[in-house]
Write an enzyme that holds these catalytic residues in place. Structure first.
Site, PDB file in Angstrom:
ATOM      1  N   GLU A 221       0.819  -0.981  -0.047  1.00 20.27           N
ATOM      2  CA  GLU A 221       0.203  -0.229   0.242  1.00 20.27           C
ATOM      3  C   GLU A 221       0.747   1.289  -0.095  1.00 20.27           C
ATOM      4  OE1 GLU A 221      -4.396  -1.243   1.763  1.00 20.27           O
ATOM      5  OE2 GLU A 221      -2.787  -0.230   3.292  1.00 20.27           O
TER       6      GLU A 221
ATOM      7  N   ALA B 178      -8.457  -6.931   8.350  1.00 25.06           N
ATOM      8  CA  ALA B 178      -7.144  -7.127   9.147  1.00 25.06           C
ATOM      9  C   ALA B 178      -6.977  -8.426   9.762  1.00 25.06           C
ATOM     10  CB  ALA B 178      -7.165  -6.011  10.320  1.00 25.06           C
ATOM     11  N   ALA B 179      -7.694  -9.395   9.276  1.00 22.39           N
ATOM     12  CA  ALA B 179      -7.332 -10.868   9.974  1.00 22.39           C
ATOM     13  C   ALA B 179      -5.861 -11.195   8.996  1.00 22.39           C
ATOM     14  CB  ALA B 179      -8.436 -11.747   9.695  1.00 22.39           C
ATOM     15  N   GLY B 180      -5.665 -10.904   7.745  1.00 25.61           N
ATOM     16  CA  GLY B 180      -4.255 -11.371   7.148  1.00 25.61           C
ATOM     17  C   GLY B 180      -3.294 -10.354   7.683  1.00 25.61           C
ATOM     18  N   ASP B 181      -3.604  -9.189   7.946  1.00 25.13           N
ATOM     19  CA  ASP B 181      -2.454  -8.380   8.761  1.00 25.13           C
ATOM     20  C   ASP B 181      -2.070  -9.026  10.002  1.00 25.13           C
ATOM     21  OD1 ASP B 181      -2.425  -6.415   6.671  1.00 25.13           O
ATOM     22  OD2 ASP B 181      -4.247  -5.404   7.581  1.00 25.13           O
TER      23      ASP B 181
END
Length: 297
Positions: free
Chosen positions: A137, A246-249
């Protein structure tokens, strides 16, 4: 435990829950609107700190109220924000998120994130860390430069290739740990990743192109990764997903923390699956990220 540097984005998330995804030109009545600190870089920094890491972040925000709130939220989670720049006359990044049945669609205006240039990177800061976490990003040339510096100084590079976009030439070979989801893995390999078996078949391709460890995150289906020459599936704990933002983060951050503590890749993936499962049970990005004690309960 070594120090973790997160170099990436900071956004204010504007989240609304909808009964369906709007079609082009359609208005749908939703509800539950919230603003929540987010951005893939900041999410990973907060998650890593809450999970026990010694974390510092580098990035850019604007000189506006959103920037104030994002920095304060990082501080409250124990993240060193001394290398987050305030850019005058620039807006802080924002993300518009529509949540439907626990899944989400996101539209991002990068704002100040787009102005994090390679010359802003502090080589001494990166060299002093054990792990550098990177995402997509911020400008790709900045990601590549950060990875170059880290590799030169023997610092572990954890690359979360999200959001899905073509990678700069040679970046994949700089990743010690690569954590794509199914969509990102599919973009990199040109294969559809619709099952655990698909992910397992895609990993050798990414390893052949230079990544040293690949962990494909698959939501409720857990994660698939290489443990040496073996391809392994780690199931996810069964939970009811409220919001997957935000689960992947959180997953990537948990991997970084666990590896920094000297845990094996198998232990790191198991720890990350548990942390990610906690994240999807709450609304919001950073608001949903668990603390280390939450994983002990």
């Amino acid at each position: 435990m070594g120090k973790i540097a997160v170099i990436g984005s900071l956004n204010m998330d504007m989240v609304i829950t909808s009964p369906k995804m709007p079609l082009m030109g359609e208005t749908v009545m939703g509800g539950g609107f919230i603003t929540s600190p987010g951005g893939k870089g900041a999410n990973q920094a907060v998650a890593a700190s809450r999970l026990g890491g010694d974390v510092a972040m580098a990035g850019c925000v604007g000189d506006d109220a959103f920037g104030d709130r994002l920095l304060e939220n990082l501080r409250q989670s124990g993240v060193d924000v001394g290398r987050v720049r305030r850019l005058p006359g620039v807006s802080t990044g924002v993300a518009m998120i529509i949540v439907v049945g626990g899944d989400n669609t996101i539209l991002v205006d990068p704002g100040a994130n787009a102005l994090l240039t390679p010359d802003m990177l502090d080589e001494d800061f990166i060299a002093a860390c054990d792990t550098v976490m990177l995402q997509l990003e911020i400008p790709p040339e900045t990601v590549s430069r950060a990875a170059d510096i880290a590799r030169r100084h023997g610092v572990r590079v954890l690359l979360n290739p999200a959001p899905a976009r073509p990678l700069p030439a040679g970046l994949l070979a700089k990743a010690d740990v690569l954590t794509p989801n199914e969509t990102e893995c599919g973009l990199m390999t040109g294969a559809e990743i619709a099952s655990v078996g698909d992910a397992g078949r895609a990993i050798p391709d990414l390893l052949a192109r230079g990544a040293r460890n690949v962990i494909v995150t698959m939501g409720k289906n857990g994660a698939v990764y290489n443990d040496g020459d073996k391809i392994v599936h780690c199931p996810a704990p069964p939970v009811k997903a409220v919001d997957t933002t935000a689960a992947g983060d959180c997953f990537s951050a948990a991997v970084a923390v666990a590896l920094g503590e000297g845990k094996s890749i198998a232990e790191a993936v198991g720890f990350a699956c548990r942390a990610g499962a906690l994240t999807v049970q709450k609304m919001g990005a950073q608001a949903s990220l668990p603390w280390r004690d939450d994983l002990r309960s």
